[in-house]
Design a protein around this motif. Sequence first.
Motif, short mmCIF file in Angstrom:
data_model
loop_
_atom_site.label_atom_id
_atom_site.label_comp_id
_atom_site.label_asym_id
_atom_site.label_seq_id
_atom_site.Cartn_x
_atom_site.Cartn_y
_atom_site.Cartn_z
N GLN A 151 15.51 7.22 0.67
CA GLN A 151 16.33 8.11 -0.18
C GLN A 151 16.04 9.59 0.02
O GLN A 151 16.87 10.44 -0.30
N ALA A 152 14.84 9.91 0.52
CA ALA A 152 14.50 11.32 0.73
C ALA A 152 13.68 11.43 2.01
O ALA A 152 12.95 10.49 2.36
N PRO A 153 13.81 12.55 2.74
CA PRO A 153 13.15 12.67 4.05
C PRO A 153 11.65 12.97 3.95
O PRO A 153 11.24 14.11 4.07
N HIS A 154 10.85 11.94 3.72
CA HIS A 154 9.40 12.13 3.59
C HIS A 154 8.65 11.86 4.90
O HIS A 154 7.42 11.81 4.88
N GLY A 155 9.37 11.61 6.00
CA GLY A 155 8.68 11.41 7.28
C GLY A 155 8.80 9.99 7.81
O GLY A 155 9.24 9.07 7.10
N LEU A 156 8.42 9.83 9.07
CA LEU A 156 8.56 8.53 9.75
C LEU A 156 7.75 7.44 9.04
O LEU A 156 8.22 6.30 8.89
N GLY A 157 6.52 7.77 8.63
CA GLY A 157 5.68 6.77 7.97
C GLY A 157 6.35 6.22 6.72
O GLY A 157 6.36 5.01 6.47
N HIS A 158 6.97 7.11 5.97
CA HIS A 158 7.67 6.70 4.75
C HIS A 158 8.91 5.86 5.09
O HIS A 158 9.20 4.86 4.42
N ALA A 159 9.63 6.23 6.14
CA ALA A 159 10.82 5.47 6.55
C ALA A 159 10.42 4.03 6.90
O ALA A 159 11.08 3.08 6.48
N VAL A 160 9.32 3.88 7.64
CA VAL A 160 8.87 2.54 8.03
C VAL A 160 8.46 1.75 6.78
O VAL A 160 8.80 0.58 6.62
N TRP A 161 7.77 2.42 5.86
CA TRP A 161 7.32 1.78 4.61
C TRP A 161 8.51 1.24 3.81
O TRP A 161 8.40 0.21 3.15
N CYS A 162 9.66 1.93 3.89
CA CYS A 162 10.86 1.48 3.16
C CYS A 162 11.32 0.08 3.61
O CYS A 162 12.06 -0.59 2.89
N ALA A 163 10.88 -0.36 4.79
CA ALA A 163 11.32 -1.68 5.31
C ALA A 163 10.35 -2.79 4.94
O ALA A 163 10.55 -3.95 5.35
#
Length: 298
Positions: free
Chosen positions: A106-118
């Motif tokens: 939902q918000a651009p917190h970085g690649l690590g956060h994007a992966v965590w969303c999955a």
Amino acid sequence: MKRVRKAVIPVAGLGTRFLPATKAMPKEMLTVVDRPVVQYAVDEALEAGIEHIIFVTGRNKHVIEDYFDIQPELVDTLARSGKEEQLASLERMQLPAGSISFTRQQAPHGLGHAVWCARDIVGDEPFALLLPDMLSFGEKGCLAGIMELYEQTGGNVIAVEQCDPTETNKYGIVGKGRAVQGGFEVTAMVEKPAPAAAPSNYYINGRYILQPEVFGILGTQERGAGGEIQLTDAMRRLSESQSFHAHHFKGRMFDCGSKEGFIQANVAFALARSDIRDLVFEPIAEMIGSQARRNEAA
Ligand code: G1P
């Protein structure tokens, strides 16, 4: 050793390096020859035996979801006008129902956060991660190469290439340890280090096989380089309890998030396609020749 069945493809990034093209269109939908950049990542994943693709999307990325859906009007029109070849090519790229998932960062917190969303969709199994901006070019896709090393080593495996030693601050950089077949043991991982602080010039090129324990670490990962939650920082913490190996990718990666990488990818993929090569080789060679002559004269 658990088989790698799922691949995460983060597509939430804003594509600011490619404005204005990416103002209204996701960078992952930019076209290399005749298919969007993201299609190459999916094909590479399928080639490596992946069965389920998980996209981590963001706002203004719904066209990616539409792209992987069936378009009944298009199918009908092609069928009615007898365009069998185009129909067959659409069918070939269609992923089976239920083998593709979408979740949002939902918000651009970085690649690590994007992966965590999955994390919930991946569950408790190892997974592949492909950064779709990085387009793998070579006889065999980069992920298939990592998968071969993973079958020998288990644990976590990342693909690396060598960068100009002055450009370590653009990438995640690893330290090189004992050689293993086609790669080496990873002894350090640092996100975007200054050249003087870099453990080597081997950079992480955007392909990974990771164990699910990375999610727990990502959940508590503090912000790192650029103020973002960095995957590399979480991997370094994971490496305290699990093995990390690097697969030295011998093909070429084009960074399609940059204008120069994108243009080079188009030329490379066009020249590698038997149906296009003869149409473009001479005009391209001609343009390069006349530019070379202008450079010499200058
Ligand atoms: C990301 C990763 C970095 C990796 C790079 C490859 O960085 O954080 O470790 O080397 O992709 O493209 P980004 O390009 O998102 O800044």
